[in-house]
Design a protein around this motif. Sequence first.
Motif, PDB file in Angstrom:
ATOM      1  N   LYS A   1       0.837  -1.208   0.000  1.00 57.63           N
ATOM      2  CA  LYS A   1       0.000   0.000   0.000  1.00 57.63           C
ATOM      3  C   LYS A   1       0.865   1.249   0.000  1.00 57.63           C
ATOM      4  O   LYS A   1       0.608   2.211  -0.734  1.00 57.63           O
ATOM      5  CB  LYS A   1      -0.913  -0.015   1.223  1.00 57.63           C
ATOM      6  N   HIS A   2       1.908   1.234   0.800  1.00 57.10           N
ATOM      7  CA  HIS A   2       2.810   2.383   0.873  1.00 57.10           C
ATOM      8  C   HIS A   2       3.558   2.574  -0.444  1.00 57.10           C
ATOM      9  O   HIS A   2       3.707   3.701  -0.927  1.00 57.10           O
ATOM     10  CB  HIS A   2       3.809   2.193   2.024  1.00 57.10           C
ATOM     11  N   ARG A   3       4.031   1.455  -1.024  1.00 58.82           N
ATOM     12  CA  ARG A   3       4.786   1.549  -2.284  1.00 58.82           C
ATOM     13  C   ARG A   3       3.908   2.079  -3.412  1.00 58.82           C
ATOM     14  O   ARG A   3       4.352   2.890  -4.226  1.00 58.82           O
ATOM     15  CB  ARG A   3       5.365   0.182  -2.645  1.00 58.82           C
ATOM     16  N   ALA A   4       2.648   1.629  -3.455  1.00 54.97           N
ATOM     17  CA  ALA A   4       1.726   2.110  -4.496  1.00 54.97           C
ATOM     18  C   ALA A   4       1.461   3.604  -4.344  1.00 54.97           C
ATOM     19  O   ALA A   4       1.397   4.345  -5.334  1.00 54.97           O
ATOM     20  CB  ALA A   4       0.410   1.328  -4.414  1.00 54.97           C
ATOM     21  N   THR A   5       1.336   4.071  -3.106  1.00 49.24           N
ATOM     22  CA  THR A   5       1.068   5.493  -2.853  1.00 49.24           C
ATOM     23  C   THR A   5       2.247   6.353  -3.281  1.00 49.24           C
ATOM     24  O   THR A   5       2.081   7.381  -3.945  1.00 49.24           O
ATOM     25  CB  THR A   5       0.762   5.725  -1.362  1.00 49.24           C
ATOM     26  N   LEU A   6       3.462   5.936  -2.910  1.00 50.94           N
ATOM     27  CA  LEU A   6       4.656   6.712  -3.268  1.00 50.94           C
ATOM     28  C   LEU A   6       4.899   6.682  -4.776  1.00 50.94           C
ATOM     29  O   LEU A   6       5.290   7.688  -5.369  1.00 50.94           O
ATOM     30  CB  LEU A   6       5.879   6.158  -2.526  1.00 50.94           C
ATOM     31  N   ALA A   7       4.646   5.538  -5.394  1.00 48.66           N
ATOM     32  CA  ALA A   7       4.826   5.432  -6.850  1.00 48.66           C
ATOM     33  C   ALA A   7       3.849   6.348  -7.580  1.00 48.66           C
ATOM     34  O   ALA A   7       4.199   6.967  -8.587  1.00 48.66           O
ATOM     35  CB  ALA A   7       4.630   3.980  -7.289  1.00 48.66           C
ATOM     36  N   LEU A   8       2.622   6.447  -7.074  1.00 49.32           N
ATOM     37  CA  LEU A   8       1.639   7.328  -7.703  1.00 49.32           C
ATOM     38  C   LEU A   8       2.038   8.795  -7.541  1.00 49.32           C
ATOM     39  O   LEU A   8       1.921   9.591  -8.479  1.00 49.32           O
ATOM     40  CB  LEU A   8       0.260   7.097  -7.098  1.00 49.32           C
TER      41      LEU A   8
END
Length: 393
Positions: A215-222
């Motif tokens: 969830k954190h990785r998806a947020t930062l990637a976005l």
Amino acid sequence: MEKPTIIFSTAYHKKEQVLLVGFRYNQELKEYIKRFSGITWSTTLRSFYVPFSKQTTNLLFEYLRKKDYYIDYSALKTAKNAQETSNNKKYISETNVERLDQFRNYLKGQRLSQSTVDTYTTFITLLLRYLKDTPLAELDNEKIRLFVEDTLGKKHYGISTHRQLISAIKHFSELFNETKIVGLDLKRPKKSKILPGVLSQQEVIDMLRATANLKHRATLALLYSSGMRISEVIQLELRHIDMDRNQILIKQAKGRKDRVVMLAKSFVPLLSNYVTTYRPKKYFVEGMGGSYYSPTSIRAFLKRSCKTAGITKKVTPHTLRHSYATHLIENGVGLRHVQELLGHSKPETTMIYTHVAQKDLLAIKSPLDIAVSKLSKTDKGQRYISLSRNLKR
């Protein structure tokens, strides 16, 4: 499995202010919290709680951090600000309280953002406290000048805050025209021209790889791949992500404008994995009960990811936006297109990234390199001059 976020907030229970400890059900966390001295479960509040005090809050915070739980205490800051505003009102007359409410409504009528309304209202609260019972008919340029000097001098405001203070006073004088403020010349100081900090493309990849939580990785990637503001990511609804056209629609962003940004193809597999795993219902990233996710949480796990990746720069969610814009320009994207993607109303705002982009600067040779190169060519039999040792004469 991801550890639940713990939310600190306050309430009044049995005529006493208490600190509430909220979290999504987790048996391990429940048993751990029950071992904290003085904590109690309230059926009425549906929450664990302890008597509220700064010392107890700090002790509980440290106790939970020992097990690496993340604590969201943004609600405590909101409560503190609300209490300060309430206390400020106690020191102004009822008439000025009414004026303050009129001013707030006036700003809302101007369709200013809630954040701007709150900021301007806070400044005018300070002004009314400073004036005490001075009638508005006696409020002139000199009193305003003294207030600005006194306020800025004691509180050591930065330039951006100084500019907001001036704007708030100008709005106030427009609403209450019975004052003697005539042709008020309160010059706003020029904005500091500070170049934004950016990450290299390699550092961005390192940061994402260091983010273990999906969830954190998806947020930062976005945040990086779209150049969106943190507020825009938090408010992004799933229905506005168009995977067929590789676009994201941002509704009513800063300046009440809609805009479209790119959906990176490399982000789509991560997005699909995240949505399948977490199953958010409305928003791209959701907090407890499907509410807005906490910006404090995003800043916290971004900080942890950078530390894990060995990045020593100061990095915020806006740093990822700065990096996105800078890398676009370095890759040859035109300034006008970058302006549209960022949602800037003025090209001047976007132009600062041209000072950070290094595409052309990297092609310029240092005069030291040129001097060493020339010396190497004239020194027969020696192909390269090393500066790490003394040159033979």
